[in-house]
Design a protein around this motif. Structure first.
Motif, mmCIF file in Angstrom:
data_model
loop_
_atom_site.group_PDB
_atom_site.id
_atom_site.type_symbol
_atom_site.label_atom_id
_atom_site.label_comp_id
_atom_site.label_asym_id
_atom_site.label_seq_id
_atom_site.Cartn_x
_atom_site.Cartn_y
_atom_site.Cartn_z
ATOM 1 N N GLY A 210 60.026 67.643 31.719
ATOM 2 C CA GLY A 210 58.885 66.850 31.281
ATOM 3 C C GLY A 210 58.366 65.980 32.405
ATOM 4 N N HIS A 211 57.063 66.063 32.665
ATOM 5 C CA HIS A 211 56.447 65.225 33.696
ATOM 6 C C HIS A 211 55.851 64.008 33.006
ATOM 7 C CE1 HIS A 211 54.226 63.973 37.230
ATOM 8 N NE2 HIS A 211 54.829 64.928 37.924
ATOM 9 N N LEU A 212 56.630 62.933 32.961
ATOM 10 C CA LEU A 212 56.265 61.768 32.164
ATOM 11 C C LEU A 212 55.023 61.071 32.709
ATOM 12 C CD1 LEU A 212 57.226 60.295 29.662
ATOM 13 C CD2 LEU A 212 58.638 58.847 31.108
ATOM 14 N N ALA A 213 54.904 60.982 34.033
ATOM 15 C CA ALA A 213 53.743 60.303 34.607
ATOM 16 C C ALA A 213 52.449 61.020 34.243
ATOM 17 C CB ALA A 213 53.898 60.209 36.128
ATOM 18 N N SER A 214 52.444 62.345 34.329
ATOM 19 C CA SER A 214 51.246 63.106 33.958
ATOM 20 C C SER A 214 50.962 62.982 32.471
ATOM 21 C CB SER A 214 51.421 64.572 34.346
ATOM 22 O OG SER A 214 51.585 64.716 35.738
ATOM 23 N N MET A 215 52.018 62.902 31.650
ATOM 24 C CA MET A 215 51.824 62.741 30.213
ATOM 25 C C MET A 215 51.135 61.409 29.918
ATOM 26 S SD MET A 215 52.600 64.265 27.196
ATOM 27 C CE MET A 215 50.817 64.079 27.124
ATOM 28 N N ALA B 123 69.509 72.230 35.481
ATOM 29 C CA ALA B 123 69.543 70.776 35.633
ATOM 30 C C ALA B 123 68.706 70.082 34.560
ATOM 31 C CB ALA B 123 69.050 70.387 37.023
ATOM 32 N N GLU B 124 67.665 70.763 34.059
ATOM 33 C CA GLU B 124 66.806 70.168 33.034
ATOM 34 C C GLU B 124 67.453 70.189 31.656
ATOM 35 O OE1 GLU B 124 64.133 68.586 33.485
ATOM 36 O OE2 GLU B 124 63.573 69.095 35.531
ATOM 37 N N THR B 125 68.570 70.891 31.497
ATOM 38 C CA THR B 125 69.214 70.985 30.185
ATOM 39 C C THR B 125 70.361 69.987 30.029
ATOM 40 O OG1 THR B 125 70.758 72.721 30.927
ATOM 41 C CG2 THR B 125 68.619 73.429 30.074
ATOM 42 N N ARG B 126 70.500 69.088 30.970
ATOM 43 C CA ARG B 126 71.536 68.056 30.803
ATOM 44 C C ARG B 126 71.195 67.189 29.596
ATOM 45 N NH1 ARG B 126 70.688 67.079 36.318
ATOM 46 N NH2 ARG B 126 69.920 65.013 35.800
ATOM 47 N N LEU B 127 72.216 66.837 28.819
ATOM 48 C CA LEU B 127 71.997 66.146 27.549
ATOM 49 C C LEU B 127 72.313 64.656 27.611
ATOM 50 C CD1 LEU B 127 73.410 68.832 25.103
ATOM 51 C CD2 LEU B 127 71.033 68.403 25.741
ATOM 52 N N GLU B 128 72.469 64.104 28.814
ATOM 53 C CA GLU B 128 72.729 62.673 28.904
ATOM 54 C C GLU B 128 71.537 61.889 28.363
ATOM 55 O OE1 GLU B 128 73.146 64.752 31.326
ATOM 56 O OE2 GLU B 128 75.169 64.574 32.154
ATOM 57 N N GLU C 215 67.979 50.333 27.022
ATOM 58 C CA GLU C 215 67.854 48.977 27.560
ATOM 59 C C GLU C 215 67.039 48.955 28.843
ATOM 60 O OE1 GLU C 215 68.854 46.227 26.108
ATOM 61 O OE2 GLU C 215 69.610 47.383 24.390
ATOM 62 N N LEU C 216 66.921 50.120 29.492
ATOM 63 C CA LEU C 216 66.168 50.193 30.751
ATOM 64 C C LEU C 216 64.693 50.501 30.523
ATOM 65 C CD1 LEU C 216 68.745 52.226 32.888
ATOM 66 C CD2 LEU C 216 68.440 49.738 32.771
ATOM 67 N N LEU C 217 64.315 50.788 29.282
ATOM 68 C CA LEU C 217 62.913 51.058 28.992
ATOM 69 C C LEU C 217 62.092 49.781 29.120
ATOM 70 C CD1 LEU C 217 63.263 53.312 25.815
ATOM 71 C CD2 LEU C 217 62.460 54.056 28.058
ATOM 72 N N PRO C 218 60.816 49.902 29.442
ATOM 73 C CA PRO C 218 59.953 48.713 29.436
ATOM 74 C C PRO C 218 59.977 48.035 28.079
ATOM 75 C CG PRO C 218 58.846 50.558 30.512
ATOM 76 C CD PRO C 218 60.107 51.108 29.920
ATOM 77 N N SER D 201 67.808 61.951 29.792
ATOM 78 C CA SER D 201 67.635 61.225 31.052
ATOM 79 C C SER D 201 66.863 62.042 32.074
ATOM 80 C CB SER D 201 69.000 60.833 31.621
ATOM 81 O OG SER D 201 69.793 61.988 31.859
ATOM 82 N N THR D 202 66.928 63.381 31.988
ATOM 83 C CA THR D 202 66.200 64.210 32.944
ATOM 84 C C THR D 202 64.699 63.957 32.873
ATOM 85 O OG1 THR D 202 66.221 65.990 31.295
ATOM 86 C CG2 THR D 202 67.924 66.038 32.995
ATOM 87 N N THR D 203 64.223 63.545 31.708
ATOM 88 C CA THR D 203 62.796 63.237 31.554
ATOM 89 C C THR D 203 62.525 61.749 31.639
ATOM 90 O OG1 THR D 203 62.417 65.203 30.175
ATOM 91 C CG2 THR D 203 60.832 63.391 29.978
ATOM 92 N N TRP D 204 63.312 60.953 30.925
ATOM 93 C CA TRP D 204 62.980 59.538 30.773
ATOM 94 C C TRP D 204 63.426 58.668 31.928
ATOM 95 C CZ3 TRP D 204 59.634 57.498 27.458
ATOM 96 C CH2 TRP D 204 59.208 58.315 26.412
ATOM 97 N N ALA D 205 64.260 59.185 32.819
ATOM 98 C CA ALA D 205 64.607 58.394 34.009
ATOM 99 C C ALA D 205 63.379 58.136 34.874
ATOM 100 C CB ALA D 205 65.690 59.109 34.816
ATOM 101 N N ASN D 206 62.371 59.014 34.744
ATOM 102 C CA ASN D 206 61.141 58.830 35.525
ATOM 103 C C ASN D 206 60.315 57.647 35.054
ATOM 104 O OD1 ASN D 206 61.681 61.151 37.085
ATOM 105 N ND2 ASN D 206 60.814 62.478 35.501
#
Length: 710
Positions: A186-191, A646-651, A656-659, A222-227
């Motif tokens: 997931g490309h969060l910035a483009s979303m 690598a995109e299928t990691r389930l961590e 708490e780190l979200l805005p 985390s693979t998507t939301w860490a961005n």
């Protein structure tokens, strides 16, 4: 009688709401049929006569039935009047009800479904993605009349499914049911950029200035939301938060996930000859849980092949599988593991081409300069599956390059435009080109010819280095061409005498394979289209008419034969690399005479592909894992896309780190008000309908009695 009515009204009837209570006095009219019957009875004077006994016998047979029918008629007439009286009193049925209301103005709901590959994880018998769809339906159910909706899919690239805000909730539900998850990240910035654009467009056309609510239905991988921590995402979230509120509706797991992925499959030998063993290294990686073993199966062209049970030791394990294929041509190899939490990463497919011979073309810039190179391919002069064709450069145009697996240019400084185009098309279609120079190199013409063949920021030729004593410096032997020399100090690689070389400055699109001890590179590599190139700054042959001093002793040193073969192997690595990509990467198909073709994706959907500036057709829509078919008339090419493990990691990303402006409490229905009320349902319609039924029944019984009397 009035006192009786008052008692009824004060006890039973008083518990029923009546809109017109005085009309209950008309219930007294229900006794009129009985009163009229009693008053109209005729007193007869009995007189016996001769035939009376016969009539009396017949009367006794029917008297009981007639009496019952008479009483039924009177009862129906009484009930008819009573029901009409009750209807005129307008009774109301009192019952308790709940009403859903809202304590806020209309809202523009921006629903974002997480369609990334991690949402393929199974949750209580269904995927996370299906669970996210159900959550989105619940939000729509609790929305108020007058709310509008937009719909998005978080993937790479992200998609806008419904851009213009719509009032039609059913349309949104239908779009949610039909949308498919992608096999990408997931490309969060483009979303966020797309959401911001839709929000601005909606505000320009909306006169009511609705409140905007952005609701993500996601597993918070985390693979998507860490961005979200990137400066671009932080900036866009802050901008959106001035006009909208953020809400995350998380799709979480109950059970501990257990997932093992097929990360890679690599052929040990890229030559793939019919009479040689084909070995495959398969890498499995533990993505989640405590799996100890997995069963791995191989399918060859859809038929069952070898299988093995692999012990999972640590986080990653590599297993070797030997394939038994004895037919020349293209073959599809599919690897499968037992299904687990994420089924999509339990598959890996690619395509290989099995050949009976390897064919190499040597183009000589000067007479006999390719003789030593030809000898290096078959130093023992024995029967060899590698067939070498050596021709002078002037015969280049007569060669059909598609018949060769690699082309070597020996001591070539200049190419005609058509020759450069031929080599460029050959590499673009997957061919390998190895270019070597000689002592009489013409640098300006070499630069011009090189740029005709290889585009991009690759190599700049600076000049011939002064004579000196140089040696190879392989460093860490990182490049595949050098891997065979690692741990082999007697190979002669570091002791080869070098006196001169062509100085080259590599660009961003070139890789230095081998350097010299003065820090300058001497072998470079890169890619063009589906093919590969290698450039050597030393002569790999000796011409008889140069009149120049030797630049090195490479061609007579023990290192020459192995480095030539390793270079050939690397340049030919197009068997499954050109048609096997990671989801999201473009697929390159061979050059075709037509300007467009059709690609059929794994879901069976058709896409038109138009050829651009490059000779080959490029398809950049690999958003699903599986087989892609390029169809041009009766011709067909097959390619495969596999998920990025690598995109299928389930961590899970730490919320708490979200805005702080992003809520995660799941209370999207906080503004819904459920009120209880006593509802009064009018009953007069039902009573009048009952009166009509009684009237019909009374008429039928009366008609029956008259017919019987007659």
């Amino acid at each position: 009688m009035p006192s009786l009515v008052l008692q009824i009204q004060s006890s039973v009837l008083a518990q029923i709401p009546w809109a017109n209570t005085p009309m209950l006095w008309w219930l007294l009219a229900a006794g009129l049929p009985f009163l009229i019957h009693l008053l109209s009875r005729t007193r007869f004077q009995e007189t016996d006569w001769a035939a009376m006994r016969f009539l009396e016998a017949a009367w006794k047979r029917h008297a009981r039935r007639l009496a019952i029918e008479q009483w039924l008629v009177m009862v129906m007439r009484g009930l008819l009047l009573a029901v009409v009286a009750l209807a005129l009193a307008d009774p109301r049925w009192l019952f308790n009800s709940q009403e859903i209301g809202h304590k806020r103005p209309p809202v523009h709901w921006m629903l974002v479904l997480d369609g990334t590959v991690s949402m393929d994880a199974m949750l209580l018998g269904e995927s996370r993605f299906e669970a996210a769809k159900k959550l989105a339906d619940q939000v729509i159910d609790l929305a108020a009349e007058g709310d509008t909706y937009s719909l998005f899919l978080l993937s790479d690239p992200p998609l806008v499914l419904i851009d213009e805000p719509t009032f039609e909730a059913d349309l949104v539900r239908e779009a949610i049911r039909n949308v498919r998850r992608r096999d990408t990240g997931g490309h969060l910035a483009s979303m966020l950029e797309l959401i911001q654009g839709v929000q601005l467009d909606a505000q320009r056309v909306d006169d009511e200035r609705r409140e905007t609510r952005i609701c993500f239905f996601t597993d918070l991988a985390s693979t998507t939301w860490a961005n979200i921590e990137s400066p671009e995402c932080q900036r866009r979230v802050a901008a959106l938060a001035t006009e909208a509120t953020f809400q995350i509706c998380e799709v979480s797991d109950v059970a501990e996930p257990n997932d093992v992925a097929i990360v890679a499959a690599r052929l040990r030998d890229e030559r793939l000859l019919i009479d040689e063993k084909i070995s495959l290294d398969v890498t499995l990686r533990k993505m989640a849980g405590n799996a100890t073993a997995r069963r791995l199966r191989v399918l060859i062209d859809g038929e069952a092949g070898p299988e093995a049970t692999i012990a999972i030791v640590g986080t990653e394990v590599r297993h070797r599988i030997d394939l038994d294929i004895h037919q020349v041509g293209e073959h599809v190899i599919e690897l499968r593991c037992d299904d687990d939490t994420i089924p999509v990463n339990d598959r890996f497919a690619f395509q290989i081409t099995l050949r009976d011979r390897l064919r190499v073309l040597i183009l000589e810039g000067r007479p006999q300069v390719g003789a030593r190179l030809e000898l290096a391919f078959d130093p023992d002069r024995q029967q060899n599956p590698l067939v070498v064709t050596r021709v002078p450069l002037r015969e280049f145009r007569n060669q059909k390059l598609s018949d060769f697996d690699a082309v070597f240019l020996a001591d070539v400084s200049s190419l005609e435009t058509i020759e450069g185009r031929m080599l460029a098309d050959y590499m673009d279609a997957g061919g390998g080109v190895v270019w070597t120079v000689g002592p009489n190199v013409d640098i300006p013409r070499l630069q011009e010819s090189w740029q005709q063949v290889v585009t991009g920021d690759t190599l700049q030729f600076e000049g011939v280095a002064p004579r000196g004593q140089y040696r190879f410096d392989a460093g860490e032997y990182l490049h595949p061409i050098l891997s065979a020399f690692a741990g082999q100090p007697r190979s002669g690689l570091s002791t080869t005498p070098i006196y001169q070389y062509l100085r080259v400055s590599p660009g961003d699109d070139a890789t230095t394979v081998l350097s010299l001890n003065d820090g300058n590179g001497t072998i470079f590599s890169g890619a063009v289209g589906a093919g590969r190139w290698v450039f050597v700054t030393l002569p790999w042959g000796e011409a008889r008419d140069t009149g120049k001093e030797r630049w090195s002793e490479v061609t007579v040193w023990p290192v020459f034969v192995p480095i030539v073969h390793e270079t050939l192997d690397w340049a030919m690595r197009r068997t499954h690399a050109q048609r096997t990509v990671t989801v999201g990467e473009p697929l390159r198909f061979p050059k075709l005479d037509r300007a467009s073709a059709e690609v059929i994706d794994p879901l069976g959907e058709r896409h038109v592909v138009v050829r651009g500036a490059e000779a080959s057709l490029v398809f950049d829509g690999t958003t699903f894992a599986g087989a892609y078919r390029l169809v041009v008339g009766e011709a067909e090419w097959l390619a495969h896309a596999n998920v990025d493990a690598a995109e299928t990691r389930l961590e899970r990303y730490d919320t708490e780190l979200l805005p702080k402006v992003i809520r995660t409490d799941g209370e999207w229905a906080e503004d819904v008000v459920i009120s209880e009320s006593n509802t009064r349902l009018p009953l007069y319609r039902f009573l009048f309908a009952t009166a009509l039924l009684l009237l019909c029944a009374e008429s039928w019984l009366t008609h029956r009695r008259r017919a019987s009397n007659d």
